[in-house]
Design a protein around this motif. Structure first.
Motif, PDB file in Angstrom:
ATOM      1  N   LYS A 231     -54.167 -28.096  53.435  1.00 29.33           N
ATOM      2  CA  LYS A 231     -54.240 -29.170  52.436  1.00 29.33           C
ATOM      3  C   LYS A 231     -54.391 -28.638  51.012  1.00 29.33           C
ATOM      4  N   GLY A 232     -55.040 -27.495  50.864  1.00 30.53           N
ATOM      5  CA  GLY A 232     -55.099 -26.845  49.564  1.00 30.53           C
ATOM      6  C   GLY A 232     -56.172 -27.271  48.584  1.00 30.53           C
ATOM      7  N   PRO A 233     -57.406 -27.592  49.036  1.00 30.69           N
ATOM      8  CA  PRO A 233     -58.434 -27.979  48.058  1.00 30.69           C
ATOM      9  C   PRO A 233     -58.782 -26.859  47.086  1.00 30.69           C
ATOM     10  N   LEU A 234     -58.777 -25.618  47.557  1.00 27.77           N
ATOM     11  CA  LEU A 234     -59.119 -24.499  46.680  1.00 27.77           C
ATOM     12  C   LEU A 234     -57.974 -24.165  45.733  1.00 27.77           C
ATOM     13  N   ARG A 235     -56.734 -24.396  46.181  1.00 24.64           N
ATOM     14  CA  ARG A 235     -55.598 -24.187  45.283  1.00 24.64           C
ATOM     15  C   ARG A 235     -55.641 -25.193  44.140  1.00 24.64           C
ATOM     16  N   LEU A 236     -56.041 -26.405  44.452  1.00 17.14           N
ATOM     17  CA  LEU A 236     -56.201 -27.406  43.391  1.00 17.14           C
ATOM     18  C   LEU A 236     -57.295 -26.985  42.427  1.00 17.14           C
ATOM     19  N   GLN A 237     -58.411 -26.546  42.957  1.00 20.75           N
ATOM     20  CA  GLN A 237     -59.538 -26.152  42.108  1.00 20.75           C
ATOM     21  C   GLN A 237     -59.135 -25.046  41.129  1.00 20.75           C
ATOM     22  N   LYS A 238     -58.374 -24.059  41.627  1.00 17.64           N
ATOM     23  CA  LYS A 238     -57.942 -22.945  40.777  1.00 17.64           C
ATOM     24  C   LYS A 238     -56.937 -23.396  39.720  1.00 17.64           C
ATOM     25  N   SER A 239     -56.280 -24.518  39.978  1.00 15.54           N
ATOM     26  CA  SER A 239     -55.237 -24.988  39.061  1.00 15.54           C
ATOM     27  C   SER A 239     -55.776 -25.792  37.895  1.00 15.54           C
ATOM     28  N   VAL A 240     -57.015 -26.228  37.983  1.00 14.94           N
ATOM     29  CA  VAL A 240     -57.603 -27.054  36.926  1.00 14.94           C
ATOM     30  C   VAL A 240     -58.507 -26.177  36.060  1.00 14.94           C
ATOM     31  N   THR A 241     -58.061 -25.920  34.850  1.00 15.42           N
ATOM     32  CA  THR A 241     -58.811 -25.027  33.954  1.00 15.42           C
ATOM     33  C   THR A 241     -59.320 -25.749  32.711  1.00 15.42           C
ATOM     34  N   HIS A 242     -58.798 -26.910  32.452  1.00 17.28           N
ATOM     35  CA  HIS A 242     -59.210 -27.647  31.247  1.00 17.28           C
ATOM     36  C   HIS A 242     -60.539 -28.349  31.514  1.00 17.28           C
ATOM     37  N   SER A 243     -61.481 -28.194  30.609  1.00 18.17           N
ATOM     38  CA  SER A 243     -62.832 -28.728  30.816  1.00 18.17           C
ATOM     39  C   SER A 243     -62.883 -30.249  30.826  1.00 18.17           C
ATOM     40  N   ASP A 244     -61.852 -30.902  30.271  1.00 17.83           N
ATOM     41  CA  ASP A 244     -61.846 -32.364  30.223  1.00 17.83           C
ATOM     42  C   ASP A 244     -61.219 -33.003  31.454  1.00 17.83           C
ATOM     43  N   ILE A 245     -60.808 -32.177  32.400  1.00 17.62           N
ATOM     44  CA  ILE A 245     -60.225 -32.695  33.643  1.00 17.62           C
ATOM     45  C   ILE A 245     -61.236 -32.528  34.772  1.00 17.62           C
ATOM     46  N   LYS A 246     -61.576 -33.622  35.435  1.00 22.87           N
ATOM     47  CA  LYS A 246     -62.528 -33.597  36.551  1.00 22.87           C
ATOM     48  C   LYS A 246     -61.782 -33.786  37.879  1.00 22.87           C
ATOM     49  N   ILE A 247     -62.430 -33.361  38.961  1.00 25.28           N
ATOM     50  CA  ILE A 247     -61.824 -33.499  40.288  1.00 25.28           C
ATOM     51  C   ILE A 247     -62.793 -34.220  41.217  1.00 25.28           C
ATOM     52  N   ALA A 248     -62.271 -35.206  41.925  1.00 22.27           N
ATOM     53  CA  ALA A 248     -63.046 -35.920  42.948  1.00 22.27           C
ATOM     54  C   ALA A 248     -62.381 -35.658  44.297  1.00 22.27           C
ATOM     55  N   TYR A 249     -63.103 -34.958  45.175  1.00 21.21           N
ATOM     56  CA  TYR A 249     -62.592 -34.612  46.501  1.00 21.21           C
ATOM     57  C   TYR A 249     -63.156 -35.573  47.546  1.00 21.21           C
ATOM     58  N   ALA A 250     -62.275 -36.199  48.307  1.00 28.13           N
ATOM     59  CA  ALA A 250     -62.697 -37.045  49.423  1.00 28.13           C
ATOM     60  C   ALA A 250     -62.315 -36.340  50.716  1.00 28.13           C
ATOM     61  N   GLY A 251     -63.312 -35.844  51.423  1.00 27.89           N
ATOM     62  CA  GLY A 251     -63.034 -35.137  52.669  1.00 27.89           C
ATOM     63  C   GLY A 251     -64.168 -34.220  53.049  1.00 27.89           C
TER      64      GLY A 251
END
Length: 383
Positions: A231-251
């Motif tokens: 599914k790639g949750p860690l690949r997503l995490q590594k792809s977000v570098t801008h401090s104004d972008i947040k991530i909400a993981y459901a799983g």
């Protein structure tokens, strides 16, 4: 029509989130006027499966009833090295016997059998269908066709070729089945997964964010799925570098993401999923393989643009109007797509409009009607 569903899993009072998409399809067919019964054998001594009771009477959105049975069966599958041994044959036969026992005990009448997926359940369907002289169908919704290998491959393919027809969730899955010499083109029909648009629709974003405690002004990326490599949750995490972008993981799962920009990483109940998806600005799932991803369809139904894989399994549900597609293993591509949506407001607005238009093609009711009609056509031909 009276349809008997045979499946390896189903939502129950013990596990309400297991194969919810199948439950929704069954309920939709029942609400359309068809009589559906579900038998979901569960492994004996496997306490995370099944139900706390043998039978549950479940209700649909229109308060129609569905009888669901959870008989126990003995499974002693070993590793893939022993896939041809007598233990696998014993396990499959025990599964079949558990289904037949329920049919006889409960005096269940049915015009056809619908199995989910194309593994043990489909093998059972062909055997039971032949015994009761009714047509048999199977849904090919797998992300990987492991049952070709977890059980004897030739026996599986021989059984599948006895099916009346196969409902494939994607063109890619259909190609895989045909390449494995499973039925011919006319007996495999593609019906991408659908969504209940009365449940999944764009909800008020501020109210949805209040439910989860999200900041009203944040730009939030949503992810729904197991925390696993595919599914790639860690690949997503590594792809977000801008401090104004947040991530909400459901799983949940082994690959738990960690970072200052992560605002949520818990499971979300099916009843809360429309609110979760409505609370995010963008849905990102860098998945390596799917059958037909329900979470992507649900995101689109909530009017959320999508970034996901450019591989063939997404071809039936994603296009340029509602998504950006990337190599799911390429961090730079994922990052570039996210930054494009974040910084280019016109591009974001176009993708959001495209998602809202796409939802009109994803109706679960339409899918259920089309499947029923096709099954009836094949049944008439075979009579």
């Amino acid at each position: 029509m009276r349809i008997l569903f045979i499946t390896m899993g189903y939502p129950s009072n013990k596990n309400r989130s297991r194969l919810v998409f199948l439950q929704r399809l069954v309920n939709e067919m029942v609400d359309l006027g068809h009589e559906c019964t579900v038998i979901a054998p569960t492994k004996r001594f496997h306490f995370n499966e099944g139900s706390t009771c043998y039978e549950e009477v479940q209700s649909t959105n229109k308060n129609n009833r569905v009888h669901v049975y959870f008989p126990k069966y003995t499974c002693i599958y070993l590793t893939s090295r022993f896939k041809n041994d007598i233990f696998s044959d014993f396990s499959v036969q025990n599964y079949i016997d558990s289904v037949k026992e329920v049919i006889n005990k409960e005096h269940i009448k049915f015009d056809c059998i619908y199995s989910h997926f194309v593994g043990t359940s489909a093998i059972a369907a062909t055997t039971i269908g032949a015994y009761y002289k009714v047509p048999t169908f199977a849904a090919a919704g797998e992300s990987e066709f492991k049952d070709f290998y977890s059980y004897d491959r030739e026996k599986t393919i021989t059984a599948l070729n006895k099916l009346t027809g196969i409902i494939s969730v994607s063109t890619e899955n259909k190609k895989i089945l045909i390449s494995n010499n499973v039925l011919d083109n006319s007996k495999i029909k593609v019906f991408p997964n659908g969504v209940d648009t009365d449940v999944f629709y764009p909800r008020d974003k501020e109210k949805s964010r209040e439910i989860f405690g999200f900041n009203k002004s944040d730009f939030i990326i949503g992810f729904v799925g197991h925390f696993i490599e595919r599914k790639g949750p860690l690949r997503l995490q590594k792809s977000v570098t801008h401090s104004d972008i947040k991530i909400a993981y459901a799983g949940k799962g082994e690959q738990v993401p960690v970072g200052n920009n992560i605002i949520y990483k818990e499971t979300v109940s099916p009843v809360r999923m429309p609110d979760f998806l409505s609370s995010v600005d963008l849905f990102v799932l860098p998945t390596q393989n799917e059958g037909c991803c329900n979470s992507i369809i649900e995101a689109l139904a909530c009017g959320v643009p999508v970034i996901s894989s450019d591989l063939a399994f997404n071809d039936d549900i994603l296009d340029d109007s509602c998504s950006l597609r990337v190599d799911p293993n390429n961090i730079n591509q994922i990052k570039k797509a996210i930054d494009t949506v974040f910084f280019d407001k016109n591009e974001y607005a176009l993708l959001k409009e495209g998602a809202l238009k796409k939802r009109q093609t994803l109706s679960l009711e339409r899918r259920a009607i089309n499947i029923i009609n096709w099954m009836q056509e094949l049944m008439e031909v075979n009579n």
